[in-house]
Design an enzyme around this catalytic site. Structure first.
Site, mmCIF file in Angstrom:
data_model
loop_
_atom_site.group_PDB
_atom_site.id
_atom_site.type_symbol
_atom_site.label_atom_id
_atom_site.label_comp_id
_atom_site.label_asym_id
_atom_site.label_seq_id
_atom_site.Cartn_x
_atom_site.Cartn_y
_atom_site.Cartn_z
ATOM 1 N N ARG A 198 31.371 -29.351 -3.607
ATOM 2 C CA ARG A 198 31.598 -27.910 -3.710
ATOM 3 C C ARG A 198 30.587 -27.104 -2.900
ATOM 4 O O ARG A 198 29.425 -27.479 -2.773
ATOM 5 C CB ARG A 198 31.534 -27.480 -5.173
ATOM 6 C CG ARG A 198 32.627 -28.109 -6.021
ATOM 7 C CD ARG A 198 32.484 -27.774 -7.476
ATOM 8 N NE ARG A 198 32.594 -26.346 -7.686
ATOM 9 C CZ ARG A 198 32.120 -25.716 -8.752
ATOM 10 N NH1 ARG A 198 31.493 -26.368 -9.698
ATOM 11 N NH2 ARG A 198 32.272 -24.418 -8.868
ATOM 12 N N HIS A 240 40.780 -22.120 5.072
ATOM 13 C CA HIS A 240 41.871 -21.225 4.660
ATOM 14 C C HIS A 240 42.833 -20.992 5.830
ATOM 15 O O HIS A 240 42.691 -20.014 6.563
ATOM 16 C CB HIS A 240 41.303 -19.876 4.208
ATOM 17 C CG HIS A 240 40.549 -19.931 2.929
ATOM 18 N ND1 HIS A 240 41.136 -19.723 1.709
ATOM 19 C CD2 HIS A 240 39.239 -20.189 2.679
ATOM 20 C CE1 HIS A 240 40.224 -19.834 0.757
ATOM 21 N NE2 HIS A 240 39.072 -20.115 1.313
ATOM 22 N N ILE A 263 35.218 -20.232 3.688
ATOM 23 C CA ILE A 263 34.616 -19.293 2.743
ATOM 24 C C ILE A 263 34.148 -20.092 1.532
ATOM 25 O O ILE A 263 34.973 -20.593 0.769
ATOM 26 C CB ILE A 263 35.619 -18.201 2.307
ATOM 27 C CG1 ILE A 263 36.171 -17.452 3.521
ATOM 28 C CG2 ILE A 263 34.970 -17.239 1.315
ATOM 29 C CD1 ILE A 263 37.344 -16.532 3.207
ATOM 30 N N ARG A 264 32.843 -20.249 1.374
ATOM 31 C CA ARG A 264 32.290 -21.077 0.283
ATOM 32 C C ARG A 264 33.050 -22.394 0.201
ATOM 33 O O ARG A 264 33.456 -22.853 -0.865
ATOM 34 C CB ARG A 264 32.352 -20.335 -1.055
ATOM 35 C CG ARG A 264 31.454 -19.125 -1.114
ATOM 36 C CD ARG A 264 31.526 -18.423 -2.457
ATOM 37 N NE ARG A 264 31.157 -19.315 -3.544
ATOM 38 C CZ ARG A 264 31.714 -19.297 -4.761
ATOM 39 N NH1 ARG A 264 32.645 -18.424 -5.051
ATOM 40 N NH2 ARG A 264 31.318 -20.135 -5.685
ATOM 41 N N GLY A 304 40.105 -19.938 -4.174
ATOM 42 C CA GLY A 304 39.688 -19.090 -5.295
ATOM 43 C C GLY A 304 38.441 -19.709 -5.883
ATOM 44 O O GLY A 304 37.588 -20.195 -5.154
ATOM 45 N N GLU A 305 38.367 -19.754 -7.194
ATOM 46 C CA GLU A 305 37.226 -20.359 -7.886
ATOM 47 C C GLU A 305 37.760 -21.502 -8.737
ATOM 48 O O GLU A 305 38.502 -21.269 -9.702
ATOM 49 C CB GLU A 305 36.512 -19.305 -8.743
ATOM 50 C CG GLU A 305 35.404 -19.837 -9.591
ATOM 51 C CD GLU A 305 34.414 -20.713 -8.840
ATOM 52 O OE1 GLU A 305 34.207 -21.853 -9.273
ATOM 53 O OE2 GLU A 305 33.855 -20.259 -7.816
ATOM 54 N N SER A 306 37.385 -22.725 -8.394
ATOM 55 C CA SER A 306 37.976 -23.899 -9.051
ATOM 56 C C SER A 306 37.699 -23.940 -10.552
ATOM 57 O O SER A 306 38.581 -24.305 -11.332
ATOM 58 C CB SER A 306 37.498 -25.186 -8.376
ATOM 59 O OG SER A 306 36.089 -25.295 -8.425
ATOM 60 N N CYS A 342 40.850 -25.111 -0.010
ATOM 61 C CA CYS A 342 39.539 -24.728 -0.550
ATOM 62 C C CYS A 342 39.427 -25.118 -2.030
ATOM 63 O O CYS A 342 39.276 -26.292 -2.340
ATOM 64 C CB CYS A 342 39.273 -23.251 -0.285
ATOM 65 S SG CYS A 342 37.529 -22.807 -0.386
ATOM 66 N N GLU A 345 45.713 -19.898 5.717
ATOM 67 C CA GLU A 345 46.524 -18.709 5.452
ATOM 68 C C GLU A 345 45.873 -17.432 5.975
ATOM 69 O O GLU A 345 46.515 -16.381 6.018
ATOM 70 C CB GLU A 345 46.802 -18.581 3.941
ATOM 71 C CG GLU A 345 45.639 -18.121 3.095
ATOM 72 C CD GLU A 345 44.614 -19.187 2.730
ATOM 73 O OE1 GLU A 345 43.741 -18.901 1.889
ATOM 74 O OE2 GLU A 345 44.681 -20.307 3.290
#
Length: 192
Positions: free
Chosen positions: A106, A173, A137-138, A47-49, A79, A175
């Site tokens: 990051r 990821h 992903i990022r 997600g976004e940390s 991630c 998952e």
């Protein structure tokens, strides 16, 4: 019986739930600190940390996670979860929980447009031989890891899966693939 929690404040927590269901493991979403008492292990999804940190603060999730870790319960961060669990985070620096002795960088693999699927190499027999499909992903990079941290898999000559005691982290990821070896490794940590 194993019962896994998936932190459900932000990110693709449902994808981890699907994998756990496919592995026939009991699981639940965790949205409040008190719900940690009902689970034997926890997955912190991507997600976004920075957003996760903001959402955790008003509900006192950080001290609850620290207590969960201190009780020896397994925690798996993917991630953004890796970033939150790291001892230190760079580029830019931000708060983290310091539960695994790594330095996370990051967005080290680029922006969203630079996302890619790579092929990783397991470094331990517990993951079984054969290439691991990895979705980045990022993604953060494990820029440094101390001797107390065990590298478990690499991709493009970089460590992307690592473990220290009851904490497991992945830059990618797992998952989002049909290969469930990384989740199975985490479940084996619970059993061990």
């Amino acid at each position: 019986m194993r019962h896994v929690g998936v932190l459900a404040l932000q990110g693709d927590y449902e994808a981890h739930g699907r994998v756990l269901s496919e592995l026939d493991v009991s699981w639940q979403l965790v949205k409040m600190p008190r719900e940690l008492d009902a689970v034997d292990a926890l997955i912190i999804p991507g997600g976004e940390s920075t957003t996760l940190l903001k959402l955790m603060a008003p509900i006192a999730m950080r001290p609850a996670l620290e207590r969960f870790h201190a009780r020896g319960r397994p925690i798996f961060g993917t991630c953004a979860g890796l970033i939150l669990l790291a001892r230190e985070t760079r580029k830019p620096a931000q708060e983290s929980l310091g539960l695994i002795d790594i330095v996370a960088e990051r967005n080290a693999y680029g922006r969203q447009i630079d996302s890619f699927i790579g092929e990783g190499t397991p470094l331990v027999a517990d993951l079984e031989p054969g290439p691991l499909e990895m979705v980045f992903i990022r993604a953060p990079k494990i820029a440094e890891l101390q001797a107390s941290v065990t590298p478990l898999a690499t991709c493009q000559d970089m460590v992307v899966l690592a473990r220290q005691d009851n904490v497991l982290v992945a830059s990618f990821h797992p998952e989002l693939t049909s290969d469930h070896r990384v989740h199975q490794y985490f479940l084996d940590m619970m059993a061990g």
